[in-house]
Design an enzyme around this catalytic site. Structure first.
Site, short mmCIF file in Angstrom:
data_model
loop_
_atom_site.label_atom_id
_atom_site.label_comp_id
_atom_site.label_asym_id
_atom_site.label_seq_id
_atom_site.Cartn_x
_atom_site.Cartn_y
_atom_site.Cartn_z
N ARG A 37 0.68 -1.15 -0.69
CA ARG A 37 0.16 -0.12 0.24
C ARG A 37 1.08 1.50 -0.29
O ARG A 37 0.33 2.12 -0.08
CB ARG A 37 -1.31 0.18 1.33
N GLU A 49 -1.12 -8.67 -6.39
CA GLU A 49 -2.15 -9.14 -6.84
C GLU A 49 -2.30 -11.00 -6.31
O GLU A 49 -2.67 -11.32 -5.72
CB GLU A 49 -2.80 -8.64 -7.02
N GLN A 54 -5.43 -16.42 -3.06
CA GLN A 54 -5.27 -17.46 -2.27
C GLN A 54 -4.93 -17.86 -1.46
O GLN A 54 -4.19 -18.96 -1.09
CB GLN A 54 -5.95 -18.93 -2.68
N TYR A 134 -10.68 -10.75 -10.58
CA TYR A 134 -10.53 -9.91 -9.29
C TYR A 134 -8.85 -8.91 -9.62
O TYR A 134 -9.20 -7.98 -9.10
CB TYR A 134 -10.80 -10.80 -8.63
N ASP A 152 -12.96 -10.04 -4.15
CA ASP A 152 -12.65 -11.85 -3.83
C ASP A 152 -13.11 -12.11 -2.94
O ASP A 152 -14.45 -12.19 -2.55
CB ASP A 152 -11.20 -11.22 -3.42
N CYS A 216 -18.79 -2.68 12.87
CA CYS A 216 -19.09 -3.28 12.07
C CYS A 216 -19.35 -1.32 11.23
O CYS A 216 -20.65 -1.08 11.93
CB CYS A 216 -20.19 -3.78 10.94
#
Length: 344
Positions: A37, A49, A54, A134, A152, A216
């Site tokens: 990032r 990525e 996975q 994705y 994802d 949340c």
DNA sequence: TAGTCGTGGTC
DNA sequence: TGACCAAGACT
């Protein structure tokens, strides 16, 4: 968790802006400082990525795969020019080794077809080997801040709960549904932050087990009352137990016999040679590992006279430099540790 | 489309 | 401990 929810599926589009802002505001407060990032370099984003497909964040962070990769292959040109051995060695332990080969193929496409300048169009990136919907969306949104949706496993889980979706999210119909919702919700501006925030919400708050609904930021928009029961997934293929017999052979100079995997998938990785059938020789090690739905018992036989076998011999020191999948690496570490102990 | 591809963590 | 899961893509 039983109080009534003010917002339901039908009202979400009206509240879209508020939903986006809630995600963006939450992420601004809670963003993790991941190394990928800190850059907007599309090549670096692609590297991260591919590594994260996975694969959990902690795995990539733990052995500094991302940082070490960029030190060794800082741009598409250095990666395009590298040998496959170097590429596989740098990937060792991450698994899904086809990703590493695809990453190098992608670098070569960028060099050859785009003159070394990373493409910015979604369709061009989607056409790169190893890049699906994705990953292409992740690259254009994280590197170029283009308004493109991504889904994802984290986002699929968030959306399935948000819309109380009871279909299987890993079947084509379910995929189509969650992608449609993701595209409806994606903002026109601030996508880099929004997409990161939506994924991190799934990772930190809207978790698989025991989602933390009290903290949340989009609880008010969420339709489900049973988040821990979503998302639904198709049943897994059941585990198959198999035995794998391999050979541990050292010559008088201590050279250890290995062979290189053939076939399309793990091609290029080194392994202990397969034993004859039926296997002969004393069993010196047994260990278990999993590969897809197989549960494998690896049985290592010590074979003294294996001179006629094909393959190549490596000294203990030379073993460090070659690429090997984790089960064989661990087996060799155990075998050589036993050996050292016996010598003392 | 269902199977395949790796590994490590969690409960 | 075994089953489940993860910043999926490919065939």
């Amino acid at each position: 968790m039983t109080e009534s929810k003010p917002a339901q599926t039908r009202t979400l589009p009206k509240a879209k802006r508020a939903f986006q802002n809630a995600i963006i505001a939450w992420f601004s407060e809670h963003a993790e400082d991941y190394p990928w990032r800190r850059t907007h370099d599309p090549y670096a984003v692609l590297v991260s990525e591919l590594m994260l497909q996975q694969t959990q964040v902690a795995t990539v962070l733990g052995r500094r795969y991302f940082e070490r990769w960029l030190e060794q292959f800082p741009n598409v040109n250095t990666l395009a020019d590298a040998s496959e051995d170097e590429v596989l060695k740098a990937w060792e332990g991450l698994g899904y080794y086809r990703r590493a080969r695809n990453l190098q193929k992608a670098a070569r496409v960028v060099v050859e077809q785009f003159d070394g300048r990373f493409p910015e169009k979604l369709a061009d990136i989607l056409a790169l080997p190893g890049v699906g919907r994705y990953t292409a969306g992740a690259v254009v949104s994280f590197a170029f801040d283009q308004s493109v949706a991504i889904v994802d496993a984290n986002v699929a889980r968030v959306l399935a709960r948000l819309f109380d979706y009871e279909g299987a999210v890993d079947l084509p119909a379910g995929q189509q549904q969650v992608w449609a919702w993701a595209e409806e919700l994606v903002p026109g501006d601030g996508v880099r932050v929004y997409n990161s925030g939506l994924m991190e919400l799934g990772q930190k708050i809207c978790t698989v087990r025991q989602p933390n609904c009290r903290e949340c930021p989009v609880f008010a928009f969420c339709a489900t009352r049973v988040p821990e029961q979503l998302p639904v997934k198709k049943p897994r293929t059941s585990t198959v137990f198999v035995d794998e017999h391999v050979v541990f052979s050292r010559d008088e100079d201590g050279g250890i016999l290995l062979e290189q995997e053939t076939g399309k998938r793990r091609e290029g990785l080194w392994k202990l040679p397969e034993a004859s059938d039926p296997p002969t020789g004393k069993i010196v090690l047994k260990m278990q590992y999993s590969i897809t739905h197989y549960r494998v018992t690896l049985i290592v036989h010590e074979v003294c006279d294996a001179k006629s076998r094909s393959g190549r011999r490596f000294s203990a020191a030379a073993l460090e430099a070659i690429a090997m999948s984790s089960p064989y690496r661990k087996a060799l570490v155990a075998l050589l540790a036993n050996d050292d102990f016996a010598l003392n």
